[in-house]
Write an enzyme that holds these catalytic residues in place. Sequence first.
Site, PDB file in Angstrom:
ATOM      1  N   HIS A 108      51.097  43.940  -8.487  1.00 36.28           N
ATOM      2  CA  HIS A 108      49.819  44.478  -8.014  1.00 36.28           C
ATOM      3  C   HIS A 108      48.794  43.340  -8.002  1.00 36.28           C
ATOM      4  O   HIS A 108      48.740  42.554  -8.951  1.00 36.28           O
ATOM      5  CB  HIS A 108      49.354  45.608  -8.932  1.00 36.28           C
ATOM      6  CG  HIS A 108      48.060  46.213  -8.487  1.00 36.28           C
ATOM      7  ND1 HIS A 108      47.994  47.101  -7.429  1.00 36.28           N
ATOM      8  CD2 HIS A 108      46.790  46.030  -8.914  1.00 36.28           C
ATOM      9  CE1 HIS A 108      46.724  47.441  -7.243  1.00 36.28           C
ATOM     10  NE2 HIS A 108      45.974  46.806  -8.131  1.00 36.28           N
ATOM     11  N   GLU A 173      50.839  35.425  -7.015  1.00 36.92           N
ATOM     12  CA  GLU A 173      51.856  36.482  -7.032  1.00 36.92           C
ATOM     13  C   GLU A 173      53.235  35.869  -6.836  1.00 36.92           C
ATOM     14  O   GLU A 173      54.212  36.257  -7.483  1.00 36.92           O
ATOM     15  CB  GLU A 173      51.590  37.501  -5.924  1.00 36.92           C
ATOM     16  CG  GLU A 173      50.331  38.322  -6.109  1.00 36.92           C
ATOM     17  CD  GLU A 173      50.195  39.389  -5.039  1.00 36.92           C
ATOM     18  OE1 GLU A 173      51.184  40.064  -4.724  1.00 36.92           O
ATOM     19  OE2 GLU A 173      49.072  39.544  -4.498  1.00 36.92           O
TER      20      GLU A 173
HETATM   21  C1  GRF Z   1      50.843  42.125  -2.427  1.00 36.42           C
HETATM   22  O1  GRF Z   1      49.502  41.749  -2.544  1.00 36.42           O
HETATM   23  C2  GRF Z   1      51.265  42.962  -3.595  1.00 36.42           C
HETATM   24  O2  GRF Z   1      50.642  42.605  -4.794  1.00 36.42           O
HETATM   25  C3  GRF Z   1      50.823  44.342  -3.185  1.00 36.42           C
HETATM   26  O3  GRF Z   1      51.081  44.407  -1.811  1.00 36.42           O
HETATM   27  C4  GRF Z   1      51.059  43.093  -1.266  1.00 36.42           C
HETATM   28  C5  GRF Z   1      52.367  42.869  -0.589  1.00 36.42           C
HETATM   29  O4  GRF Z   1      52.395  41.675   0.125  1.00 36.42           O
HETATM   30  N1  GRF Z   1      51.503  45.352  -3.953  1.00 36.42           N
HETATM   31  P1  GRF Z   1      53.765  41.119   0.695  1.00 36.42           P
HETATM   32  O5  GRF Z   1      54.346  42.197   1.592  1.00 36.42           O
HETATM   33  O6  GRF Z   1      54.646  40.826  -0.468  1.00 36.42           O
HETATM   34  O7  GRF Z   1      53.387  39.893   1.460  1.00 36.42           O
END
Ligand code: GRF
Length: 212
Positions: A108, A173
């Site tokens: 998240h 992330e």
């Molecule tokens: C990311 O920001 C994740 O944290 C959220 O949704 C987004 C997904 O991005 N849950 P991606 O599809 O991985 O580029």
Amino acid sequence: MKLGVLISGRGSNLQALMAATARDDYPAEIALVVSNQPQAAGLERAREAGLATAAFDHRDFADRQNFEAEIDASLRGAGVELVCLAGFMRLLTAGFLEGWPDRVVNIHPSLLPAFPGIHVHEQVVASGARFSGCTVHFVRPEMDAGPIIIQSLVPVRPDDDADTLAARVLATEHQCYPKAVKWIAEGRVRINGDLVEVDGAGTPQMAAINPI
Ligand code: GRF
């Protein structure tokens, strides 16, 4: 450890997991990528890399139980041991999660428990918070809730808008998700009630202050 990655969109976190699992010394592999959006760009990324994929359009199902039953069966059919939600935009029911006890994780783009839900970066910028980041956590039936495995910290800058902040968070992330999954696959992650212990993991000593 066999991973099932659930996506709904572009799949950049899936890409980060793909890159990590491609390394010889990484203790997990992606057994299946599932999307509820048949057109998700992430599905194409997965197919190009030769990964098994499945798409179940939630609009084709009479109810959530039937939709989840298909996902559950596909994951079990692929031998999945850990389910990684990576931008999967459907809430999973308690019934589904009971079949995967402490075996579903999510990423998240905020410092949970602050800013759960959607439109996270807009809310962070509007709040005046000086920091944001991301959280990888075990999934519980409540949205964006569950024991926290790892978080990253990024500054919110005075000139940020939701897009610039999102890009800064997204970069972290991509570091955090493969790390958390690696620890789980190595058997180093234990859940004690609401808390997670990671065997052998360190903690930074420095305070971060913003503005300076
Ligand atoms: C990311 O920001 C994740 O944290 C959220 O949704 C987004 C997904 O991005 N849950 P991606 O599809 O991985 O580029």
